[in-house]
Design a protein around this motif. Structure first.
Motif, PDB file in Angstrom:
ATOM      1  N   ARG A 158       8.847  -2.414  -2.911  1.00 20.85           N
ATOM      2  CA  ARG A 158       7.987  -3.523  -3.340  1.00 20.85           C
ATOM      3  C   ARG A 158       7.375  -4.260  -2.158  1.00 20.85           C
ATOM      4  N   VAL A 159       8.126  -4.425  -1.071  1.00 22.93           N
ATOM      5  CA  VAL A 159       7.567  -5.060   0.132  1.00 22.93           C
ATOM      6  C   VAL A 159       6.352  -4.269   0.616  1.00 22.93           C
ATOM      7  N   LEU A 160       6.456  -2.957   0.597  1.00 23.52           N
ATOM      8  CA  LEU A 160       5.388  -2.113   1.133  1.00 23.52           C
ATOM      9  C   LEU A 160       4.232  -1.860   0.180  1.00 23.52           C
ATOM     10  N   THR A 161       4.463  -1.934  -1.145  1.00 20.58           N
ATOM     11  CA  THR A 161       3.420  -1.484  -2.082  1.00 20.58           C
ATOM     12  C   THR A 161       3.015  -2.485  -3.151  1.00 20.58           C
ATOM     13  N   ASP A 162       3.796  -3.517  -3.403  1.00 16.72           N
ATOM     14  CA  ASP A 162       3.552  -4.416  -4.533  1.00 16.72           C
ATOM     15  C   ASP A 162       2.928  -5.727  -4.066  1.00 16.72           C
ATOM     16  N   ALA A 163       1.624  -5.852  -4.248  1.00 13.14           N
ATOM     17  CA  ALA A 163       0.916  -7.056  -3.818  1.00 13.14           C
ATOM     18  C   ALA A 163       1.352  -8.303  -4.596  1.00 13.14           C
ATOM     19  N   THR A 164       2.023  -8.115  -5.734  1.00 12.96           N
ATOM     20  CA  THR A 164       2.471  -9.271  -6.524  1.00 12.96           C
ATOM     21  C   THR A 164       3.882  -9.729  -6.155  1.00 12.96           C
ATOM     22  N   PHE A 165       4.507  -9.083  -5.196  1.00 13.48           N
ATOM     23  CA  PHE A 165       5.861  -9.429  -4.755  1.00 13.48           C
ATOM     24  C   PHE A 165       5.761 -10.609  -3.793  1.00 13.48           C
ATOM     25  N   GLU A 166       5.485 -11.760  -4.372  1.00  7.84           N
ATOM     26  CA  GLU A 166       5.164 -12.965  -3.612  1.00  7.84           C
ATOM     27  C   GLU A 166       6.217 -13.283  -2.560  1.00  7.84           C
ATOM     28  N   ASP A 167       5.783 -13.849  -1.476  1.00 10.40           N
ATOM     29  CA  ASP A 167       6.572 -14.280  -0.330  1.00 10.40           C
ATOM     30  C   ASP A 167       7.002 -13.145   0.585  1.00 10.40           C
ATOM     31  N   TYR A 168       7.074 -11.909   0.094  1.00 13.64           N
ATOM     32  CA  TYR A 168       7.631 -10.839   0.920  1.00 13.64           C
ATOM     33  C   TYR A 168       6.732  -9.620   1.093  1.00 13.64           C
ATOM     34  N   THR A 169       5.666  -9.506   0.353  1.00 10.06           N
ATOM     35  CA  THR A 169       4.858  -8.292   0.396  1.00 10.06           C
ATOM     36  C   THR A 169       4.002  -8.195   1.657  1.00 10.06           C
ATOM     37  N   ILE A 170       3.811  -6.965   2.099  1.00 11.24           N
ATOM     38  CA  ILE A 170       2.819  -6.670   3.134  1.00 11.24           C
ATOM     39  C   ILE A 170       1.841  -5.620   2.606  1.00 11.24           C
ATOM     40  N   ALA A 171       1.834  -5.446   1.293  1.00 11.45           N
ATOM     41  CA  ALA A 171       1.018  -4.402   0.664  1.00 11.45           C
ATOM     42  C   ALA A 171      -0.459  -4.527   1.002  1.00 11.45           C
ATOM     43  N   ASP A 172      -0.946  -5.735   1.163  1.00 10.22           N
ATOM     44  CA  ASP A 172      -2.359  -5.911   1.475  1.00 10.22           C
ATOM     45  C   ASP A 172      -2.657  -5.690   2.959  1.00 10.22           C
ATOM     46  N   MET A 173      -1.621  -5.434   3.761  1.00 13.48           N
ATOM     47  CA  MET A 173      -1.799  -5.208   5.197  1.00 13.48           C
ATOM     48  C   MET A 173      -1.714  -3.741   5.594  1.00 13.48           C
ATOM     49  N   VAL A 174      -1.309  -2.884   4.674  1.00 10.70           N
ATOM     50  CA  VAL A 174      -1.147  -1.461   4.994  1.00 10.70           C
ATOM     51  C   VAL A 174      -1.939  -0.613   4.010  1.00 10.70           C
ATOM     52  N   ASP A 175      -2.305   0.571   4.447  1.00  9.36           N
ATOM     53  CA  ASP A 175      -3.008   1.496   3.563  1.00  9.36           C
ATOM     54  C   ASP A 175      -2.068   1.974   2.464  1.00  9.36           C
ATOM     55  N   PRO A 176      -2.599   2.274   1.287  1.00  7.71           N
ATOM     56  CA  PRO A 176      -1.750   2.812   0.218  1.00  7.71           C
ATOM     57  C   PRO A 176      -1.151   4.150   0.647  1.00  7.71           C
ATOM     58  N   PRO A 177       0.046   4.445   0.186  1.00  8.28           N
ATOM     59  CA  PRO A 177       0.636   5.744   0.531  1.00  8.28           C
ATOM     60  C   PRO A 177      -0.175   6.887  -0.075  1.00  8.28           C
ATOM     61  N   PHE A 178      -0.167   8.021   0.589  1.00  2.00           N
ATOM     62  CA  PHE A 178      -0.884   9.185   0.081  1.00  2.00           C
ATOM     63  C   PHE A 178      -0.152  10.447   0.491  1.00  2.00           C
ATOM     64  N   PHE A 179      -0.551  11.523  -0.090  1.00  2.00           N
ATOM     65  CA  PHE A 179       0.045  12.819   0.199  1.00  2.00           C
ATOM     66  C   PHE A 179      -1.068  13.828   0.415  1.00  2.00           C
ATOM     67  N   THR A 180      -0.984  14.550   1.508  1.00  2.00           N
ATOM     68  CA  THR A 180      -1.939  15.615   1.769  1.00  2.00           C
ATOM     69  C   THR A 180      -1.178  16.932   1.722  1.00  2.00           C
ATOM     70  N   PRO A 181      -1.494  17.794   0.760  1.00  2.00           N
ATOM     71  CA  PRO A 181      -0.763  19.063   0.666  1.00  2.00           C
ATOM     72  C   PRO A 181      -1.048  19.949   1.875  1.00  2.00           C
ATOM     73  N   TYR A 182      -0.035  20.713   2.250  1.00  2.00           N
ATOM     74  CA  TYR A 182      -0.157  21.673   3.334  1.00  2.00           C
ATOM     75  C   TYR A 182      -0.952  22.879   2.861  1.00  2.00           C
ATOM     76  N   GLU A 183      -1.910  23.276   3.652  1.00  2.00           N
ATOM     77  CA  GLU A 183      -2.693  24.460   3.323  1.00  2.00           C
ATOM     78  C   GLU A 183      -2.457  25.511   4.386  1.00  2.00           C
ATOM     79  N   ALA A 184      -2.034  26.683   3.963  1.00  2.00           N
ATOM     80  CA  ALA A 184      -1.739  27.775   4.918  1.00  2.00           C
ATOM     81  C   ALA A 184      -2.984  28.463   5.381  1.00  2.00           C
TER      82      ALA A 184
END
Length: 69
Positions: free
Chosen positions: A43-69
């Motif tokens: 919640r600290v990392l991703t939840d912008a509504t987690f008042e007082d403790y969030t840093i969600a608005d300071m970091v990019d959203p998590p993502f996944f890039t699949p490996y391509e052979a």
């Protein structure tokens, strides 16, 4: 948020996986957060509504890039 502290409320009578998290911002009073440490971190990392403790608005959203052979 400028600075925050997070700890487990450890209790010898309670299994560690059930210890709640306590937190405070700067010199404020400790607040009991009735969630696991992993949920708190998520919640600290991703939840912008987690008042007082969030840093969600300071970091990019998590993502996944699949490996391509």
């Amino acid at each position: 948020m400028t600075a925050a502290e997070f700890c487990w409320a450890a209790d010898a009578e309670t299994p560690p996986e059930d210890w709640p998290v306590v937190a405070r911002e700067e010199a404020d009073d400790w607040q009991l957060l009735t969630m696991s440490a992993s949920e708190c971190l998520f919640r600290v990392l991703t939840d912008a509504t987690f008042e007082d403790y969030t840093i969600a608005d300071m970091v990019d959203p998590p993502f996944f890039t699949p490996y391509e052979a």
